[in-house]
Scaffold this active site. Structure first.
Site, PDB file in Angstrom:
ATOM      1  N   GLN A 123     -14.528   2.448   1.908  1.00 35.89           N
ATOM      2  CA  GLN A 123     -13.872   2.077   0.639  1.00 35.89           C
ATOM      3  C   GLN A 123     -13.603   3.345  -0.173  1.00 35.89           C
ATOM      4  O   GLN A 123     -14.521   4.127  -0.441  1.00 35.89           O
ATOM      5  CB  GLN A 123     -14.749   1.114  -0.165  1.00 35.89           C
ATOM      6  CG  GLN A 123     -14.049   0.598  -1.420  1.00 35.89           C
ATOM      7  CD  GLN A 123     -14.880  -0.442  -2.190  1.00 35.89           C
ATOM      8  OE1 GLN A 123     -16.070  -0.617  -1.940  1.00 35.89           O
ATOM      9  NE2 GLN A 123     -14.234  -1.114  -3.127  1.00 35.89           N
ATOM     10  N   HIS A 161     -10.467  -5.243  -2.876  1.00 40.36           N
ATOM     11  CA  HIS A 161      -9.125  -5.534  -2.362  1.00 40.36           C
ATOM     12  C   HIS A 161      -9.219  -5.942  -0.898  1.00 40.36           C
ATOM     13  O   HIS A 161     -10.139  -5.536  -0.193  1.00 40.36           O
ATOM     14  CB  HIS A 161      -8.186  -4.330  -2.526  1.00 40.36           C
ATOM     15  CG  HIS A 161      -8.744  -3.047  -2.009  1.00 40.36           C
ATOM     16  ND1 HIS A 161      -9.654  -2.293  -2.712  1.00 40.36           N
ATOM     17  CD2 HIS A 161      -8.541  -2.390  -0.842  1.00 40.36           C
ATOM     18  CE1 HIS A 161      -9.969  -1.221  -2.017  1.00 40.36           C
ATOM     19  NE2 HIS A 161      -9.328  -1.264  -0.871  1.00 40.36           N
ATOM     20  N   ASN A 169     -13.015  -3.387   2.893  1.00 43.63           N
ATOM     21  CA  ASN A 169     -14.065  -2.373   2.922  1.00 43.63           C
ATOM     22  C   ASN A 169     -14.934  -2.449   1.667  1.00 43.63           C
ATOM     23  O   ASN A 169     -14.414  -2.599   0.558  1.00 43.63           O
ATOM     24  CB  ASN A 169     -13.436  -0.979   3.000  1.00 43.63           C
ATOM     25  CG  ASN A 169     -12.572  -0.795   4.241  1.00 43.63           C
ATOM     26  OD1 ASN A 169     -12.890  -1.322   5.303  1.00 43.63           O
ATOM     27  ND2 ASN A 169     -11.480  -0.070   4.112  1.00 43.63           N
ATOM     28  N   HIS A 219      -7.042  -5.707   2.566  1.00 43.80           N
ATOM     29  CA  HIS A 219      -5.882  -5.128   3.250  1.00 43.80           C
ATOM     30  C   HIS A 219      -5.272  -6.191   4.166  1.00 43.80           C
ATOM     31  O   HIS A 219      -5.993  -6.845   4.933  1.00 43.80           O
ATOM     32  CB  HIS A 219      -6.298  -3.972   4.154  1.00 43.80           C
ATOM     33  CG  HIS A 219      -6.832  -2.777   3.440  1.00 43.80           C
ATOM     34  ND1 HIS A 219      -6.066  -1.680   3.149  1.00 43.80           N
ATOM     35  CD2 HIS A 219      -8.077  -2.500   2.968  1.00 43.80           C
ATOM     36  CE1 HIS A 219      -6.821  -0.768   2.532  1.00 43.80           C
ATOM     37  NE2 HIS A 219      -8.040  -1.238   2.414  1.00 43.80           N
ATOM     38  N   ASP A 266       0.853  -1.194   0.000  1.00 38.90           N
ATOM     39  CA  ASP A 266       0.000   0.000   0.000  1.00 38.90           C
ATOM     40  C   ASP A 266       0.892   1.248   0.000  1.00 38.90           C
ATOM     41  O   ASP A 266       1.883   1.321   0.725  1.00 38.90           O
ATOM     42  CB  ASP A 266      -0.892  -0.034   1.248  1.00 38.90           C
ATOM     43  CG  ASP A 266      -2.049   0.938   1.166  1.00 38.90           C
ATOM     44  OD1 ASP A 266      -3.197   0.496   1.192  1.00 38.90           O
ATOM     45  OD2 ASP A 266      -1.793   2.157   1.081  1.00 38.90           O
TER      46      ASP A 266
END
Ligand code: 5GP
Ligand code: ZN
Length: 136
Positions: A95, A101, A88, A103, A32
């Site tokens: 989100q 995706h 999310n 995390h 990230d």
């Protein structure tokens, strides 16, 4: 299918460079850019799905297995003390990028992050009503 102008489609399919931890035919796992902690990673399917509700069951299965394997590797290599998986769906849920995706957030003692919620205190009747609404 890729979606035009989707940043995670471009990253997942290698059109935009990223710090890639893993890649296969269907997924890319990247670091990230705005990490919560050291080693914060994202599991990205190459095929566009906006969120969990759009994602196929096959892709969901693969995504969570990859998250598990990557979590183990991050724990081993970075020596984190704990780890959160966060996923999310929708702006209301936080989100910000509308491409599914997961995390992977390694946690370290005193890392200053707070991935938590305020617990409610529903009555048994309220819990019963919710259960019925979901299951009946
Ligand atoms: P969300 O809030 O949608 O669950 O998470 C989006 C995440 O994507 C955020 O943690 C944010 O830092 C990360 N992010 C947004 N744009 C980029 C990018 O271009 N590259 C990378 N590696 N991460 C990004
Ligand atoms: Zn996309």
């Amino acid at each position: 299918m890729k979606k035009e102008n989707c940043i995670f489609c471009k990253i997942a399919n290698g059109e935009i460079p990223s710090q890639t931890l893993y890649e296969d035919k269907h997924f890319r796992i990247i670091l990230d850019l705005g990490p919560a902690t050291r080693g914060h990673a994202l599991v990205l399917p190459k095929e566009h799905a906006e969120n969990l509700f759009e994602l196929s069951e096959a892709a969901a299965g693969e995504a969570f297995i990859l998250a598990k394997k990557t979590a183990a590797k991050i724990k081993e290599k970075l020596g984190c003390d704990g780890l959160n998986l966060v996923q999310n769906n929708g702006e209301t849920a936080g989100q910000t990028v509308p491409h599914f995706h997961i995390h992977i957030i390694p946690r370290y003692k005193d890392d200053g992050q707070n991935i938590n919620w305020v617990p409610g205190r529903p009555s048994q009747e309220e819990l019963e009503a919710v259960r019925r609404q979901i299951t009946e």
